[in-house]
Design a protein around this motif. Structure first.
Motif, PDB file in Angstrom:
ATOM      1  N   UNK A  92      13.619  -5.272 -16.825  1.00  0.00           N
ATOM      2  CA  UNK A  92      13.044  -4.098 -16.179  1.00  0.00           C
ATOM      3  C   UNK A  92      12.658  -4.472 -14.754  1.00  0.00           C
ATOM      4  N   UNK A  93      13.178  -3.719 -13.784  1.00  0.00           N
ATOM      5  CA  UNK A  93      12.906  -4.024 -12.371  1.00  0.00           C
ATOM      6  C   UNK A  93      11.449  -3.820 -12.003  1.00  0.00           C
ATOM      7  N   UNK A  94      10.736  -3.030 -12.797  1.00  0.00           N
ATOM      8  CA  UNK A  94       9.337  -2.740 -12.467  1.00  0.00           C
ATOM      9  C   UNK A  94       8.369  -3.769 -13.030  1.00  0.00           C
ATOM     10  N   UNK A  95       8.868  -4.825 -13.687  1.00  0.00           N
ATOM     11  CA  UNK A  95       7.996  -5.895 -14.155  1.00  0.00           C
ATOM     12  C   UNK A  95       7.364  -6.576 -12.948  1.00  0.00           C
ATOM     13  N   UNK A  96       6.046  -6.747 -12.984  1.00  0.00           N
ATOM     14  CA  UNK A  96       5.357  -7.263 -11.805  1.00  0.00           C
ATOM     15  C   UNK A  96       4.431  -8.402 -12.180  1.00  0.00           C
ATOM     16  N   UNK A  97       4.105  -9.175 -11.174  1.00  0.00           N
ATOM     17  CA  UNK A  97       3.118 -10.241 -11.288  1.00  0.00           C
ATOM     18  C   UNK A  97       1.792  -9.689 -10.772  1.00  0.00           C
ATOM     19  N   UNK A  98       0.697  -9.841 -11.519  1.00  0.00           N
ATOM     20  CA  UNK A  98      -0.594  -9.293 -11.061  1.00  0.00           C
ATOM     21  C   UNK A  98      -1.054  -9.842  -9.715  1.00  0.00           C
ATOM     22  N   UNK A  99      -0.548 -11.034  -9.349  1.00  0.00           N
ATOM     23  CA  UNK A  99      -0.952 -11.630  -8.069  1.00  0.00           C
ATOM     24  C   UNK A  99      -0.051 -11.204  -6.916  1.00  0.00           C
ATOM     25  N   UNK A 100       0.920 -10.317  -7.176  1.00  0.00           N
ATOM     26  CA  UNK A 100       1.814  -9.844  -6.121  1.00  0.00           C
ATOM     27  C   UNK A 100       1.029  -9.061  -5.078  1.00  0.00           C
ATOM     28  N   UNK A 101       1.270  -9.340  -3.813  1.00  0.00           N
ATOM     29  CA  UNK A 101       0.497  -8.733  -2.727  1.00  0.00           C
ATOM     30  C   UNK A 101       0.696  -7.219  -2.662  1.00  0.00           C
ATOM     31  N   UNK A 102       1.921  -6.768  -2.876  1.00  0.00           N
ATOM     32  CA  UNK A 102       2.194  -5.331  -2.826  1.00  0.00           C
ATOM     33  C   UNK A 102       1.469  -4.594  -3.949  1.00  0.00           C
ATOM     34  N   UNK A 103       1.479  -5.195  -5.139  1.00  0.00           N
ATOM     35  CA  UNK A 103       0.790  -4.587  -6.281  1.00  0.00           C
ATOM     36  C   UNK A 103      -0.713  -4.545  -6.023  1.00  0.00           C
ATOM     37  N   UNK A 104      -1.264  -5.629  -5.524  1.00  0.00           N
ATOM     38  CA  UNK A 104      -2.703  -5.692  -5.234  1.00  0.00           C
ATOM     39  C   UNK A 104      -3.098  -4.662  -4.177  1.00  0.00           C
ATOM     40  N   UNK A 105      -2.219  -4.443  -3.197  1.00  0.00           N
ATOM     41  CA  UNK A 105      -2.498  -3.452  -2.148  1.00  0.00           C
ATOM     42  C   UNK A 105      -2.499  -2.037  -2.738  1.00  0.00           C
ATOM     43  N   UNK A 106      -1.522  -1.744  -3.607  1.00  0.00           N
ATOM     44  CA  UNK A 106      -1.459  -0.417  -4.230  1.00  0.00           C
ATOM     45  C   UNK A 106      -2.656  -0.176  -5.146  1.00  0.00           C
ATOM     46  N   UNK A 107      -3.046  -1.189  -5.898  1.00  0.00           N
ATOM     47  CA  UNK A 107      -4.168  -1.036  -6.817  1.00  0.00           C
ATOM     48  C   UNK A 107      -5.491  -0.888  -6.071  1.00  0.00           C
ATOM     49  N   UNK A 108      -5.588  -1.457  -4.879  1.00  0.00           N
ATOM     50  CA  UNK A 108      -6.814  -1.337  -4.093  1.00  0.00           C
ATOM     51  C   UNK A 108      -7.014   0.075  -3.550  1.00  0.00           C
TER      52      UNK A 108
END
Length: 328
Positions: A92-108
């Motif tokens: 799945x292309x949407x599998x992410x690492x919680x420490x990913x900077x882009x993910x952290x920015x979106x969650x913030x």
């Protein structure tokens, strides 16, 4: 003379059959097709015999591998992990690492950011579909004991669109609506306030506290929260939405834990009390209720059945093309 020749021929044929079958069984060669045998009783006897022989070979091979591993010691090859649907899942292309900077920015910057920044304290309203039955109300009361700072409202003739503005005015952070069909709870709607999102789950396999063996009444301590296997972007959103229901600071003294375990896109809810035995073992006691959730849709903003914009909708015939494809 003829009688002796017939006897010797029979013995020779029998020996040939044994010589042909034994190596095939030992070498793992597939057995002949027994479906061609017309006699049902004979066919079942041969099937049971083949199954027994296969089981004996497997046990023999297992003992041999164990013996070899013991002889080799540290040099033994690592034990192979069994193949399961989970570890063979489609990429799945949407599998992410919680420490990913882009993910952290979106969650913030998402709707639950105020909770994770400790700017708000959860305050939840639990209500039902119109004029609920007794089983649904019992479920709401027991769910209230799982989630701190929760209030149950008996709904009667009031539209959900009118409830949401009232909850915003009274500083509620979330609304949980339990829907029922034929007097049985079948759906759970979770709406985060004031700006959403709204998740709709199918609810199955519900067991109340009295229906669980050796269950007990929970204390008033704030429970710990465990979230497992929410690994995709959609899973992260659903996990954060669930996490925002619970207090920032659990009471570890109470030894209560609420678990949302995602497996093959089914979210299993469990409520336990744990105790440490002899400093090594851990004992668990179910407190109930327990149930299973299946995500049906995720909607942007608060609940709006007509003009709501959906981020994700489960479409069974289009999405369930493989047993190894999951979305959470």
């Amino acid at each position: 003379m003829a009688e002796n020749m017939w006897t010797s021929t029979t013995v020779l044929t029998s020996n040939n059959e044994e010589s042909n079958q034994t190596p095939a069984a030992d070498s793992g060669i597939p057995a002949p097709n027994i479906s061609s045998i017309k006699n049902k009783k004979r066919r079942m006897e041969i099937y049971r015999q083949l199954k027994t022989e296969k089981r004996k070979r497997e046990i023999k091979q297992k003992k041999l591998r164990k013996k070899e591993s013991k002889m080799l010691g540290d040099k033994a090859p690592p034990k192979q992990a069994p193949k399961t649907i989970e570890n063979l899942r489609v990429y799945d292309e949407t599998m992410v690492d919680p420490t990913d900077q882009e993910v952290m920015h979106d969650e913030a910057q998402d709707e639950m950011a105020s909770y994770f920044n400790r700017l708000t304290e959860p305050k939840i309203l639990i209500t039902t579909s119109d004029r609920p039955r007794s089983r649904t109300m019992k479920f709401c009361e027991q769910l209230k004991e799982c989630i701190p700072n929760t209030h149950v409202y008996y709904r009667r003739g009031l539209a959900l669109k009118k409830i949401i503005p009232q909850c915003k005015a009274r500083d509620y952070t979330d609304i949980i609506i339990i829907n029922e069909d034929k007097r049985i709870p079948t759906g759970l709607l979770l709406c985060h306030l004031p700006d959403g999102p709204t998740a709709h789950f199918k609810l199955t396999n519900l067991k109340l506290r009295k229906e669980i063996k050796n269950s007990s009444t929970p204390t008033e301590h704030k429970p710990e929260l465990v979230l497992n296997n929410f690994n995709t972007r959609l899973g992260h959103t659903v996990g954060r939405l669930i996490a925002s229901l619970f207090s920032h600071d659990p009471d570890f003294v109470g030894r209560r834990v609420v678990t949302f375990h995602n497996q093959r896109d089914f979210i299993f809810f469990r409520h336990h009390r744990y105790i440490f035995k002899d400093g090594k073992k851990v004992g668990l006691q179910q407190l109930g209720p327990k149930f299973t959730l299946k995500l049906r849709s995720l909607q942007k903003g608060t609940f709006d059945s007509k003009f709501g914009e959906y981020e994700w909708v489960h479409k069974r015939h289009e999405m369930e093309t493989s047993r190894r494809k999951f979305f959470l």
